[in-house]
Motif scaffolding. Structure first.
Motif, PDB file in Angstrom:
ATOM      1  N   PRO A  99     -13.103   3.343 -34.038  1.00  0.00           N
ATOM      2  CA  PRO A  99     -13.588   2.437 -35.091  1.00  0.00           C
ATOM      3  C   PRO A  99     -13.498   0.967 -34.693  1.00  0.00           C
ATOM      4  CG  PRO A  99     -12.261   4.187 -36.053  1.00  0.00           C
ATOM      5  CD  PRO A  99     -12.150   4.330 -34.570  1.00  0.00           C
ATOM      6  N   SER A 100     -12.474   0.605 -33.917  1.00  0.00           N
ATOM      7  CA  SER A 100     -12.328  -0.791 -33.489  1.00  0.00           C
ATOM      8  C   SER A 100     -13.502  -1.228 -32.619  1.00  0.00           C
ATOM      9  CB  SER A 100     -11.015  -0.970 -32.726  1.00  0.00           C
ATOM     10  OG  SER A 100     -10.979  -0.134 -31.574  1.00  0.00           O
ATOM     11  N   HIS A 101     -14.068  -0.275 -31.846  1.00  0.00           N
ATOM     12  CA  HIS A 101     -15.236  -0.594 -31.033  1.00  0.00           C
ATOM     13  C   HIS A 101     -16.420  -0.926 -31.929  1.00  0.00           C
ATOM     14  CE1 HIS A 101     -13.573   1.990 -27.457  1.00  0.00           C
ATOM     15  NE2 HIS A 101     -12.916   0.855 -27.631  1.00  0.00           N
ATOM     16  N   GLN A 102     -16.604  -0.110 -32.969  1.00  0.00           N
ATOM     17  CA  GLN A 102     -17.718  -0.361 -33.884  1.00  0.00           C
ATOM     18  C   GLN A 102     -17.567  -1.715 -34.563  1.00  0.00           C
ATOM     19  OE1 GLN A 102     -17.024   3.877 -35.505  1.00  0.00           O
ATOM     20  NE2 GLN A 102     -19.110   3.387 -36.178  1.00  0.00           N
ATOM     21  N   LYS A 103     -16.330  -2.068 -34.871  1.00  0.00           N
ATOM     22  CA  LYS A 103     -16.079  -3.349 -35.548  1.00  0.00           C
ATOM     23  C   LYS A 103     -16.407  -4.516 -34.611  1.00  0.00           C
ATOM     24  CE  LYS A 103     -12.447  -5.810 -38.086  1.00  0.00           C
ATOM     25  NZ  LYS A 103     -11.029  -5.762 -38.546  1.00  0.00           N
ATOM     26  N   THR A 104     -15.966  -4.417 -33.343  1.00  0.00           N
ATOM     27  CA  THR A 104     -16.226  -5.489 -32.377  1.00  0.00           C
ATOM     28  C   THR A 104     -17.718  -5.628 -32.102  1.00  0.00           C
ATOM     29  OG1 THR A 104     -14.087  -5.089 -31.331  1.00  0.00           O
ATOM     30  CG2 THR A 104     -15.695  -6.333 -30.051  1.00  0.00           C
ATOM     31  N   MET A 105     -18.432  -4.477 -32.092  1.00  0.00           N
ATOM     32  CA  MET A 105     -19.862  -4.508 -31.751  1.00  0.00           C
ATOM     33  C   MET A 105     -20.743  -4.381 -32.992  1.00  0.00           C
ATOM     34  SD  MET A 105     -19.990  -2.389 -28.132  1.00  0.00           S
ATOM     35  CE  MET A 105     -19.007  -1.006 -28.676  1.00  0.00           C
ATOM     36  N   ALA A 106     -20.315  -5.006 -34.084  1.00  0.00           N
ATOM     37  CA  ALA A 106     -21.125  -5.001 -35.311  1.00  0.00           C
ATOM     38  C   ALA A 106     -22.359  -5.879 -35.110  1.00  0.00           C
ATOM     39  CB  ALA A 106     -20.294  -5.509 -36.479  1.00  0.00           C
ATOM     40  N   VAL A 107     -23.386  -5.609 -35.894  1.00  0.00           N
ATOM     41  CA  VAL A 107     -24.627  -6.384 -35.805  1.00  0.00           C
ATOM     42  C   VAL A 107     -24.311  -7.870 -36.008  1.00  0.00           C
ATOM     43  CG1 VAL A 107     -26.880  -6.816 -36.887  1.00  0.00           C
ATOM     44  CG2 VAL A 107     -26.071  -4.466 -36.546  1.00  0.00           C
ATOM     45  N   GLY A 108     -24.860  -8.692 -35.124  1.00  0.00           N
ATOM     46  CA  GLY A 108     -24.651 -10.141 -35.187  1.00  0.00           C
ATOM     47  C   GLY A 108     -23.562 -10.629 -34.258  1.00  0.00           C
ATOM     48  N   ALA A 109     -22.735  -9.715 -33.736  1.00  0.00           N
ATOM     49  CA  ALA A 109     -21.640 -10.137 -32.853  1.00  0.00           C
ATOM     50  C   ALA A 109     -22.198 -10.587 -31.501  1.00  0.00           C
ATOM     51  CB  ALA A 109     -20.662  -8.987 -32.646  1.00  0.00           C
ATOM     52  N   ARG A 110     -21.574 -11.622 -30.954  1.00  0.00           N
ATOM     53  CA  ARG A 110     -21.952 -12.124 -29.634  1.00  0.00           C
ATOM     54  C   ARG A 110     -20.976 -11.550 -28.610  1.00  0.00           C
ATOM     55  NH1 ARG A 110     -26.547 -14.131 -27.334  1.00  0.00           N
ATOM     56  NH2 ARG A 110     -26.099 -15.681 -25.725  1.00  0.00           N
ATOM     57  N   LEU A 111     -21.493 -10.839 -27.597  1.00  0.00           N
ATOM     58  CA  LEU A 111     -20.653 -10.098 -26.663  1.00  0.00           C
ATOM     59  C   LEU A 111     -20.905 -10.506 -25.215  1.00  0.00           C
ATOM     60  CD1 LEU A 111     -21.161  -6.438 -28.003  1.00  0.00           C
ATOM     61  CD2 LEU A 111     -19.275  -7.987 -28.569  1.00  0.00           C
ATOM     62  N   ARG A 112     -19.855 -10.335 -24.408  1.00  0.00           N
ATOM     63  CA  ARG A 112     -20.031 -10.312 -22.954  1.00  0.00           C
ATOM     64  C   ARG A 112     -19.871  -8.859 -22.527  1.00  0.00           C
ATOM     65  NH1 ARG A 112     -16.376 -15.403 -21.702  1.00  0.00           N
ATOM     66  NH2 ARG A 112     -17.853 -17.034 -22.301  1.00  0.00           N
ATOM     67  N   VAL A 113     -20.869  -8.343 -21.849  1.00  0.00           N
ATOM     68  CA  VAL A 113     -20.918  -6.933 -21.481  1.00  0.00           C
ATOM     69  C   VAL A 113     -21.109  -6.824 -19.970  1.00  0.00           C
ATOM     70  CG1 VAL A 113     -22.090  -4.724 -21.850  1.00  0.00           C
ATOM     71  CG2 VAL A 113     -21.972  -6.401 -23.707  1.00  0.00           C
ATOM     72  N   ARG A 114     -20.311  -5.938 -19.325  1.00  0.00           N
ATOM     73  CA  ARG A 114     -20.439  -5.752 -17.869  1.00  0.00           C
ATOM     74  C   ARG A 114     -20.571  -4.282 -17.551  1.00  0.00           C
ATOM     75  NH1 ARG A 114     -17.980  -5.078 -12.946  1.00  0.00           N
ATOM     76  NH2 ARG A 114     -18.619  -6.587 -11.337  1.00  0.00           N
ATOM     77  N   GLY A 115     -21.603  -3.926 -16.815  1.00  0.00           N
ATOM     78  CA  GLY A 115     -21.812  -2.532 -16.447  1.00  0.00           C
ATOM     79  C   GLY A 115     -22.996  -2.386 -15.525  1.00  0.00           C
ATOM     80  N   GLU A 116     -23.273  -1.122 -15.156  1.00  0.00           N
ATOM     81  CA  GLU A 116     -24.405  -0.832 -14.276  1.00  0.00           C
ATOM     82  C   GLU A 116     -25.658  -0.646 -15.105  1.00  0.00           C
ATOM     83  OE1 GLU A 116     -25.962   2.527 -11.057  1.00  0.00           O
ATOM     84  OE2 GLU A 116     -23.887   2.592 -11.785  1.00  0.00           O
ATOM     85  N   VAL A 117     -26.721  -1.319 -14.711  1.00  0.00           N
ATOM     86  CA  VAL A 117     -27.988  -1.235 -15.423  1.00  0.00           C
ATOM     87  C   VAL A 117     -28.728   0.014 -14.963  1.00  0.00           C
ATOM     88  CG1 VAL A 117     -30.203  -2.358 -15.875  1.00  0.00           C
ATOM     89  CG2 VAL A 117     -28.121  -3.732 -15.626  1.00  0.00           C
TER      90      VAL A 117
END
Length: 706
Positions: A99-117
Motif C-alpha cells: 500500500p505504501s507504494h500505491q501512496k507514493t505513486m498516486a496520481v499527480g506525484a512527481r517521481l524519480r524512476v530508474r530501470g531498464e526500458v
C-alpha cells in the motif's frame, strides 16, 4: 565504537535488529570493515534522461509525473503506473507491491524512476524499477551497490558505510619513501602524486560520474591499486611475522639413536622399488629440517603419482628412530586407509622388531577398538598414528608427538589445522609439520599464500607410469563409451566411472551415481559393477574397495570420494560424467587414478552442452587444458588463471578474507613490492607494521599460521 554498538546503555540492552545481525554475519563489526566493504557495481543517478532519448534496453533515470495508477487483476495481480515527463510516457509494472507504494505513486506525484526500458505493444515499460519522490538535488557521485545478505537492505548498508567513513581513522601506515609503484596525474599542477588510503576509499564508495567504469570493473584504477598494494602488504607482513614467531619456538631435534641400524635405512632396504632423484632430494630436505630445534613448517608438493607417501614414510622413520611419535592425517577414510595399508606393509615388520605398533584412528570405529587405539597412543606403544580428523579429537592423547604429516592439506579447514598445531604442543615444544599436496602450487600463489612455508617439490614421476590418453566426448556418444568399457573388462582390465552427484537435483539435471550404477549393470551383462559414494557406511565402502582392488569387480561407479589416494594398477580407463561440472585440479586428480600400471590407459571426459547446445567459456577452458597437458604444474597454473586463488586454495580460503582485492595474475609487481617491504617494515617500523596488519586482517591473521 563499532557500527554494531549503540550509543546508550538503554539502546545496548535492546536485541539487535535483523539488519544489525546481518552486518555481523558479513563480518562488518568495525568501522574499518565497513570502509573496506566495497561496491559490486554502481548505478548512475547523477543525471536525468528524457523519455524521448531512452532507447530499448537502456537503464536510465527519468523524472516524471504520475498520470494513472491502478491495480489490475489479470492475467495476474499487479500495480500498473503510467508516468509522463513532457517528452513521452512510460508504464511501470509491479508484481509485488505494498500500500505504501500505491501512496507514493498516486496520481499527480512527481517521481524519480530508474530501470531498464523495455518496448512493448503499448509502448515503453519498466518492470519493478527503483523509484522515489523527486526531491532535492541529484547526487554528485555514482550510487554504490554493495554485496549483501538477506535482511540487510541496500539503503541500510549504504547509510552504515557512509557513517563509518566519517568516523574511521586511517592514519598512514606506509613508511615515507617506501610507497608502492603507483601514482596518478594531478591535472591542477601536472605532478604525479600518490593516492592516500582515505582518498582511495572515499572515491571507490562514491566515484564521480566522469570516471571510466572499465577501470573500476577491472580494478586498474589508481584507487583500486592503492587498496590492493596495502592488502598484499598486510598479508606478507602477517606471514613473515608468523614465520619469525615460529623460528623462535622449539621442536625436538630428531636424530637417530646410536647403536642400531636406522629405521630409515631399514625401510630403504625393504622397499620393492628404488627412489627417484626427486624423492631422495626432498627426503634429505625434510630430514635436515627434522634434525633442527626449530619446528619444520614444510609443504611437500608433487604431481599425482609422484610418490609423496613413501617420502612421508621416510620422514616418519626419522621421527620414530629418535624415540618420538608421528601422526599422519588424511581428509577421507578411504585415503587414510590407503596410507594405512601401505605404511603397515612397509613399516609394521620393522616396528614389530622394536616392540612398536601402528595405530589406526577414524570416526566410525567400534568403541572397543577405539579404546584400544587410544591406549596405545597415550602409552607411546603406537609410534605411528594414521587416521582422519579423528586424530585431533579431544580424547586423543599422545605421549610424545614430534611430527605431524597432513595429506591433501588444502582439504582440511583452517580451523582444523590450527586445532592440530595447538593440540600437538608437548612440554613447551611445537611439533614438526609436513603438509602434502598433489595440487602443485603455482609460483605466484606460493609467493603469496604460502610465503610462510618452505616448499619441497617432487618434480619427477617414478619410472613405469604409463602416459594417459585424454579424450573429450559428448554425452550423446555415451553408448560408444559403454561398449569400450565392455572391451576393457573383457581384456582383463578395470574401469572407474565417476559421477558428480549422489542424488537427483532439480537445479542440476545430472545423472546420479545410483541411476548410473543400474544403467551400467544392465548394459554390461556378466560384469560386476560396484557403487561407492560418501554416504555409505565406512565398512561398506571398505568392502566395495576391497572387491575392486582384488580384481573381482570390473567397473566401479563412484562419486569423487575416489579423487585422491586410491591405487589400483589394473584400472586402465577412467570415465568422468558431466566433466564440465568439475574443477580442473579435481579432473586431474581423478585422471591420476589410472595409468598406475603397465597397461595403456585412457581418461574419457564425457561432457554435456545442455539446452544451449554449447559449453560455457570456463568449462571449455578446463576441458581444453585437460586434453592438452598431463603436467600437474601446468594444470595448476591454468587452474589459477581460470578460478582465481580463492577457489584454487580450497579450505585455506577460510582466510579468504586474506585476499579480497588483489589478483595474483595481474598484480605481481605489487606482490614483489610487498614482499620486499615486509621485512623492512618489521625491522625498522614495527609499530606501523602492527597497525597495518590490525587494520586489514583483524583477528584473521591466525589463518596464516595454519
Amino acid at each position: 565504537m563499532t557500527v554494531t554498538e549503540c550509543s546508550s546503555a538503554a539502546a545496548r540492552s535492546r536485541p539487535a535488529s535483523p539488519a544489525q545481525q546481518a552486518l555481523v554475519k558479513l563480518g562488518l563489526t568495525r568501522d574499518i570493515d565497513l570502509a573496506l566493504h566495497l561496491p559490486l557495481r554502481y548505478e548512475d543517478e547523477t543525471r536525468i534522461t528524457p523519455l524521448r532519448n531512452a532507447r530499448e534496453g537502456d537503464t536510465v533515470q527519468i523524472e516524471a509525473t504520475v498520470t494513472a495508477s491502478e491495480v489490475q487483476l489479470r492475467p495476474r495481480r499487479q500495480l500498473v503506473v503510467t508516468v509522463e515527463d513532457g517528452t513521452g510516457s512510460c508504464e511501470l509494472r509491479f508484481f509485488s507491491f505494498y500500500p505504501s507504494h500505491q501512496k507514493t505513486m498516486a496520481v499527480g506525484a512527481r517521481l524519480r524512476v530508474r530501470g531498464e526500458v523495455k518496448g512493448g505493444f503499448w509502448g515503453r515499460q519498466m518492470l519493478h524499477p527503483a523509484f522515489r519522490k523527486a526531491e532535492g538535488a541529484l547526487p554528485a557521485a555514482l550510487t554504490p551497490v554493495y554485496p549483501t545478505v538477506a535482511q540487510l537492505p541496500q539503503a541500510y548498508l549504504r547509510r552504515a558505510v557512509a557513517s563509518a567513513l566519517t568516523r574511521v581513522e586511517l592514519p598512514e601506515t606506509l613508511p615515507p619513501g617506501l610507497q608502492p609503484p603507483l601514482a596518478r596525474f594531478d591535472s591542477k599542477n601536472g605532478l604525479q602524486r600518490l593516492w592516500n588510503l582515505r582518498e582511495a576509499l572515499l572515491f571507490l564508495h562514491h566515484p564521480t560520474p566522469d570516471v571510466a567504469l572499465a577501470t573500476l570493473q577491472d580494478h586498474s584504477h589508481p584507487a583500486w591499486q592503492r587498496l590492493k598494494a596495502e592488502e598484499l602488504l598486510a598479508q606478507q607482513l602477517s606471514q613473515l611475522t608468523a614465520k619469525r614467531e615460529r623460528a623462535r619456538l622449539r621442536a625436538p631435534e630428531l636424530r637417530p639413536q646410536p647403536g642400531a641400524l636406522a629405521l630409515h635405512e631399514q625401510l630403504l632396504g625393504a622397499l620393492p622399488f628404488g627412489l627417484t632423484g626427486a624423492q631422495r632430494r626432498v627426503g634429505e630436505e625434510i630430514a635436515h629440517d627434522l634434525g633442527r630445534s626449530v619446528p619444520m613448517h614444510r609443504l611437500l608438493q608433487g604431481d599425482v603419482g609422484s610418490g609423496k607417501t613413501v617420502v612421508a614414510a621416510l620422514a616418519a622413520t626419522v621421527c620414530m628412530d629418535a624415540g618420538w611419535q608421528c601422526a599422519l592425517m588424511a581428509p577421507t577414510e578411504i585415503l587414510a586407509e590407503q596410507h594405512f595399508a601401505k605404511l603397515i606393509g612397509w613399516l609394521e615388520p620393522l616396528l614389530a622388531a622394536r616392540g612398536l605398533q601402528v595405530a589406526w584412528l577414524v570416526g566410525g570405529q567400534k568403541k572397543k577398538v577405539r579404546a584400544e587405539m587410544l591406549e596405545r597412543i597415550a602409552s607411546g606403544q603406537a609410534a605411528l598414528v594414521v587416521g582422519t580428523h579423528a586424530v585431533i579429537q579431544e580424547q586423543v592423547r599422545f605421549k610424545n608427538l614430534a611430527l605431524a604429516v597432513i595429506d591433501e592439506q588444502h582439504r582440511f579447514g583452517v580451523a582444523q589445522r590450527l586445532a592440530l598445531r595447538q593440540k600437538l604442543q608437548h612440554d613447551g615444544m611445537e611439533p614438526h609439520l609436513l603438509m602434502m599436496s598433489a595440487t602443485p602450487i603455482p609460483r605466484t600463489l606460493a609467493m603469496s599464500y604460502y610465503a610462510d612455508l618452505d616448499v619441497s617439490t617432487i618434480d619427477e614421476l617414478p619410472p613405469g607410469r604409463t602416459p594417459i590418453v585424454t579424450k573429450l566426448i559428448a554425452d550423446s556418444r555415451k553408448t560408444e563409451v559403454v561398449e569400450r568399457i565392455g572391451a576393457q573388462v573383457a581384456a582383463g582390465r578395470q574401469v572407474y566411472w565417476v559421477c558428480p552427484l549422489i542424488e537427483e537435483s532439480e537445479a542440476l539435471d545430472l545423472s546420479n551415481a545410483t541411476a548410473t550404477h543400474v544403467e551400467l549393470s544392465e548394459a554390461l551383462q556378466g560384469v560386476t559393477v560396484g557403487l561407492l559414494h560418501s554416504r555409505m557406511p565406512g565398512a561398506e565402502k571398505r568392502a566395495v574397495m576391497e572387491e575392486f582392488k582384488s580384481g573381482r569387480m570390473g567397473v566401479l561407479v563412484s562419486t569423487t570420494v575416489i579423487e585422491v589416494g586410491v591405487d589400483v594398477p589394473n584400472a586402465s580407463l577412467m570415465v568422468i560424467e558431466h566433466a564440465e561440472r568439475f574443477g580442473l585440479s579435481q579432473l586431474h586428480q581423478l585422471r591420476g587414478r589410472v595409468g598406475r600400471g603397465a597397461a595403456a590407459s585412457a581418461c574419457v571426459l564425457l561432457y554435456s552442452t545442455g539446452d544451449s547446445g554449447r559449453l560455457g567459456e570456463t568449462a571449455r577452458e578446463r576441458l581444453k587444458a585437460m586434453a592438452e597437458t598431463s603436467d600437474g604444474f601446468e594444470i595448476a597454473r591454468r587452474d589459477l588463471e581460470i578460478r582465481g586463488p580463492g577457489e584454487f586454495l580450497g579450505a585455506r580460503q577460510s582466510g579468504d578474507a586474506l585476499l579480497r582485492f588483489a589478483d595474483l595474475a595481474t598484480d605481481q609487481l605489487l606482490l614483489e613490492w610487498a614482499r620486499e617491504l615486509a621485512p623492512v617494515m618489521l625491522d625498522r617500523h614495527p609499530d606501523l607494521a602492527q597497525r597495518h596488519v590490525a587494520r586489514w586482517l583483524g583477528g584473521r591473521s591466525d589463518y596464516l599460521k595454519a
